[in-house]
Design a protein around this motif. Structure first.
Motif, mmCIF file in Angstrom:
data_model
loop_
_atom_site.group_PDB
_atom_site.id
_atom_site.type_symbol
_atom_site.label_atom_id
_atom_site.label_comp_id
_atom_site.label_asym_id
_atom_site.label_seq_id
_atom_site.Cartn_x
_atom_site.Cartn_y
_atom_site.Cartn_z
ATOM 1 N N ASP A 725 0.836 -1.198 0.000
ATOM 2 C CA ASP A 725 0.000 0.000 0.000
ATOM 3 C C ASP A 725 0.873 1.252 0.000
ATOM 4 O O ASP A 725 1.930 1.301 0.664
ATOM 5 C CB ASP A 725 -0.909 0.005 1.242
ATOM 6 N N ARG A 788 -0.784 -10.533 5.964
ATOM 7 C CA ARG A 788 -1.121 -9.125 6.173
ATOM 8 C C ARG A 788 -0.729 -8.668 7.571
ATOM 9 O O ARG A 788 -0.110 -7.606 7.752
ATOM 10 C CB ARG A 788 -2.629 -8.925 5.953
ATOM 11 N N CYS A 792 2.216 -5.933 8.776
ATOM 12 C CA CYS A 792 1.860 -4.772 9.613
ATOM 13 C C CYS A 792 2.770 -4.662 10.830
ATOM 14 O O CYS A 792 3.033 -3.560 11.329
ATOM 15 C CB CYS A 792 0.405 -4.886 10.066
ATOM 16 N N THR A 806 1.923 -1.633 5.106
ATOM 17 C CA THR A 806 0.712 -2.465 5.037
ATOM 18 C C THR A 806 0.575 -2.972 3.620
ATOM 19 O O THR A 806 1.165 -2.416 2.691
ATOM 20 C CB THR A 806 -0.554 -1.670 5.415
ATOM 21 N N SER A 808 -2.288 -4.847 0.692
ATOM 22 C CA SER A 808 -3.616 -5.316 0.290
ATOM 23 C C SER A 808 -3.427 -6.620 -0.465
ATOM 24 O O SER A 808 -2.474 -6.759 -1.235
ATOM 25 C CB SER A 808 -4.308 -4.286 -0.598
ATOM 26 N N ARG A 840 -7.626 -0.382 1.662
ATOM 27 C CA ARG A 840 -6.290 -0.978 1.765
ATOM 28 C C ARG A 840 -6.102 -1.690 3.108
ATOM 29 O O ARG A 840 -6.930 -1.620 3.994
ATOM 30 C CB ARG A 840 -5.184 0.061 1.536
ATOM 31 N N ASN A 841 -4.964 -2.375 3.203
ATOM 32 C CA ASN A 841 -4.632 -3.157 4.401
ATOM 33 C C ASN A 841 -5.749 -4.156 4.718
ATOM 34 O O ASN A 841 -6.109 -4.365 5.873
ATOM 35 C CB ASN A 841 -4.368 -2.242 5.606
#
Length: 855
Positions: A725, A788, A792, A806, A808, A840-841
């Motif tokens: 992202d 994911r 993060c 992050t 997607s 996103r994320n």
């Protein structure tokens, strides 16, 4: 009925329709419509089945279906360049759609009519047909079809450089129908043609390849084949003829089964281009003649003009000016009647060169000057060709006058200097071979040998630079072939020499058997054992010794006495004045040493038997010294002339066998190194240099294997499309090096989150694809979420910057009816698009995968 449909939808329709015992007429017609280019023979069978069904239960209200069937036949006839049949079927279709008041169908007939007009170079009719198609589509409220007409018009005008038209169509298509395979594929094709014509061949190649994927998905096979051929042409213009040849081969696999003139002509044209670039002009002309023959039904089309022009240029290269002139005239007539003005300049330059070769220098010069004047300021390539032609004509015709303002020594040099000054302002320009060659000839004609040599050296340097790039790819293979061929030639040469020697000695039969047995093995120990056995059978041999040469020292390698192995003895330097073995090696012939009974030889080794007759002979292959052989007898005067001849021949055979063995050992080592080097190259070729992940090429190759394995084992196969992202702001804020570090961190985290058997590959830019074998949709979703979360939790530290990442993620699953991974990748990419659109994320699944979880 949709104008074009994605491959996945067509495959589903195909499976459903062909599996039905009595498929509905509408289903037969729809499938025939959508496979008309992908599977034309299936389309014809479906139409025959449809006709039988409609004939048994005729209903006047079905005129629209009959019209659609006629439209399909019209398109199939168009593809085979049977224009008369296509026009007839188009008339039938039009009448049917009018009777049914089907405005969508009438628009479709006008659209196909525009393609017919295009191939026959009926430009006004083509433009009118597209306008009529749009008019009917608007009345039928078909915005997709209206936009399709805009896109086709942009494709038609891409050769004339109408960039605003393409930009307008592209903007509308991407805004209204993003990722539509037909519209995107056609736009990629038009964009690639713009890049190609502007000389940006790398971008053109990439755009053509992207267009190929889209168009195949849309079932527009003729345009897809054109994309493949043109993609190869772009790489050919960069000197990568291997890639161009592979593209031609790939295009022919699609074109030959279909037998479409335009497709076959394009493929053969590109093949001729490869031959021409490699200097195989006869083969290039043969390919161009075959392409011309295929394209005769389209003898006013742009591709026909281009092929005949290329044919004429190759013919002129073969020094056949009269034939070339006739072919250029054919191209000129076709270009004028077909309204192809962008090719006329090149054709007229060719005609000028023909006139010069035919001795009509003044006419040739006037024509070339006119082309240069006509193209000045708007057609740089044609202008450059014309100026080159002027210089070439003046070199061929030195008596022709130059311009009044000329300051150069000759008219040819005047125009060459003008061309050089124009070109040197072009960024990254370097003079080509033809220009430097003409310069050298012009200066030689002007009487300046020094200047001529200077330009010839520049030409040689330019050629060497180009040849070096081409040769690099072939070095490993060429080296291996060279070593193997050298060993083979040397062994063959020695066998011939020794065969002649055996005949001269008169003992060919017995020595032949010995030679065959000795040289039948590549093991030195076996050679020595065979040598000892045959030498003992033919000669009085009480002892046998063999020394092999190592760094100017004869090292005892094999020693027998009375059939038993004995002490090897000492190493013997080649310059040892007392050693007979060293003397035989230095002098290059056999030496007989005899000792009378009762005498003790100065070289006798204590503890060994006394020998009264000894022969020492060098083991040589050509001038190459391998070692020394010696036989000894306990009898005085044991070796006369005949024995010495036999010994000489046995030594020669032994030398060949040892030479072969040593060459084989060296070749084996070299081959092993080459195999290791090749394996290392292949490993690097499959990796992304920045992240250490697999690259896109490796992913696509491996995906094919996993699909086959999944199909055979009835297993699932999932795909994750991971995208960082806000990657562009990272690059803009912290620099591209920080962006690279972000990619590396993401790659490391991904590797830590998947199994050893999973494939993680950089797909392009900041996109990474994960291939999960034997992974159902639900488990793939868990893996994606784990990835994911893990990303993060990581912080990227680069120089003085710290920032978090992050991603997607789009998730999709491969379906058993799909033969390639492309569709699953496309669905994963669409899911990724939705993830981006939802803030996103996040992780999003495509509809098929989500359905699998629900069930």
């Amino acid at each position: 009925m949709k104008l074009y449909a994605p491959r996945a939808q067509v495959l589903a329709l195909r499976a459903e329709t062909l599996a039905a015992k009595e498929p509905a007429p509408a289903a037969l017609l729809e499938l025939a419509w959508h496979v008309r280019q992908e599977e034309p023979q299936l389309a014809m069978r479906l139409l025959a089945q449809l006709e039988n069904t409609l004939h048994e239960a005729y209903d006047p209200s079905q005129s629209s279906m009959h019209a659609r069937a006629a439209l399909i036949r019209a398109e199939l006839a168009w593809l085979t360049a049977d224009f008369a049949e296509a026009e007839y079927q188009l008339t039938v279709a039009t009448a049917g759609f009018v009777a049914a008041e089907d405005e969508e169908g009438q628009g479709d007939t006008w659209l196909l009519g525009s393609r017919l007009a295009h191939d026959q170079s009926q430009i006004e009719r083509r433009e009118h047909a597209l306008a009529e198609a749009q008019r009917y589509y608007r009345r039928a409220r078909e915005p997709y079809r209206v936009l399709a007409c805009d896109v086709w018009q942009a494709v038609d005008h891409c050769f004339s450089g109408n960039a605003p038209m393409l930009a307008h169509a592209s903007q509308d298509a991407w805004a209204q129908y993003p990722e539509d395979p037909a519209l995107c594929g056609l736009i990629c094709y038009a964009r690639a043609q713009f890049d190609f014509l502007s000389g940006d061949y790398v971008e053109a190649h990439m755009a053509f390849e992207e267009g190929e994927r889209y168009l195949q998905d849309a079932g527009l096979m003729r345009m897809m084949i054109s994309c493949i051929v043109n993609a190869g042409g772009g790489m050919g213009n960069l000197g990568d003829f291997e890639t161009q040849a592979l593209c031609v081969e790939r295009a022919l696999t699609h074109a030959r089964p279909r037998g479409w003139p335009q497709a076959m002509g394009g493929c053969l044209y590109s093949l001729g281009d490869v031959y021409n670039a490699l200097g195989r002009f006869d083969a290039a002309r043969t390919a161009a003649l075959e392409a011309r023959q295929w394209l005769l039904p389209m003898n006013r089309s742009r591709i026909f003009v281009a092929v005949v022009t290329f044919l004429a240029e190759v013919t002129l290269r073969l020094d056949l000016p009269e034939e070339a002139h006739a072919e250029f005239e054919e191209a000129r007539l076709a270009a004028e009647e077909g309204n192809q003005p962008e090719l006329l300049g090149r054709i007229r330059v060719g005609l000028a060169c023909c006139l010069s070769a035919l001795g009509q220098g003044a006419s040739a010069l006037a024509m070339a000057h006119q082309v240069a004047q006509d193209s000045e300021g708007f057609d740089h390539i044609t202008n450059q060709m014309a100026r080159m032609a002027i210089a070439r004509i003046l070199v061929q015709n030195p008596d022709l006058p130059g311009p009044p303002e000329m300051q150069a020594p000759t008219p040819a040099l005047h125009y060459l200097d003008e061309l050089w000054q124009t070109q040197c302002h072009v960024p990254q320009w370097s003079p080509e071979d033809d220009l430097l060659k003409i310069y050298a000839e012009a200066w030689e004609q002007a009487g300046s040998i020094a200047e001529s040599l200077r330009y010839e050296r520049m030409r040689i340097a330019a050629l060497n630079e180009e040849n070096t790039r081409r040769a690099t790819r072939q070095i490993a293979a060429t080296s291996a072939r060279h070593e193997a061929e050298t060993a083979r030639i040397e062994a063959e040469h020695q066998r011939q020499l020794l065969a002649t020697e055996r005949k001269r000695l008169g003992i060919l039969e017995s020595l032949g058997r010995i030679g065959q047995e000795i040289t039948a093995t590549l093991d030195p120990q076996d050679i020595f054992d065979t040598l000892a056995r045959h030498a003992g059978a033919m000669l009085d041999v009480a002892g046998l010794r063999v020394w092999l040469l190592q760094d100017d020292v004869l090292v005892p390698t094999y020693t027998l006495e009375g059939g038993n192995a004995v002490t090897m003895g000492r190493d013997v330097p080649l310059d040892d004045p007392a050693a007979n073995s060293a003397r035989a090696a230095r002098e290059g012939h056999e030496i007989l040493v005899e000792t009378e009974p009762g005498q003790v030889s100065a070289t006798h080794i204590p503890g060994t038997r006394h020998m009264y007759s000894s022969l020492f002979g060098p083991l040589m292959v050509g001038t190459r010294l391998l070692g020394v052989i010696s036989i000894q007898s306990a009898r005085p005067h044991a070796y006369g002339e005949l024995e010495r001849l036999v010994f000489r021949n046995i030594a020669a055979y032994s030398a060949i066998a040892l030479g072969n063995a040593l060459n084989y050992r060296m070749l084996s080592v070299s081959h092993h190194k080459l195999v290791e080097a090749q394996a290392e190259l292949e490993r690097h070729a499959s990796l992304d240099a920045l992240t250490g992940l697999h690259n896109r090429r490796h992913l696509m190759l491996t995906a094919t294997e996993h699909i086959e394995r999944a199909r055979n084992a009835s297993q699932s196969l999932a795909v994750l499309m991971v995208d960082i992202d806000h990657f562009k702001p990272i690059n803009d804020t912290y620099g591209h090096a920080a962006g690279d570090e972000a990619l590396r961190v993401t790659a490391d985290v991904l590797r830590s989150c998947v199994r050893p058997g999973d494939i993680v590959a950089r797909f392009g830019g900041e996109e990474i694809v994960v291939l999960l074998p034997d992974t159902p949709a639900a488990l793939a979703l868990n893996v994606a979420e784990r990835v994911r979360v893990a990303i993060c939790a990581n912080t990227v530290e680069f120089e003085h910057a710290r920032f978090n990442l992050t991603v997607s993620i789009g998730v999709a699953t491969w379906q058993a009816y799909e033969s390639r991974i492309d569709d699953a990748l496309r669905r994963a990419d669409q899911a990724l698009y939705h993830a981006k659109a939802h803030g996103r994320n996040v992780v999003k699944m495509d509809l098929i995968a989500a359905t699998e979880i629900d069930h």
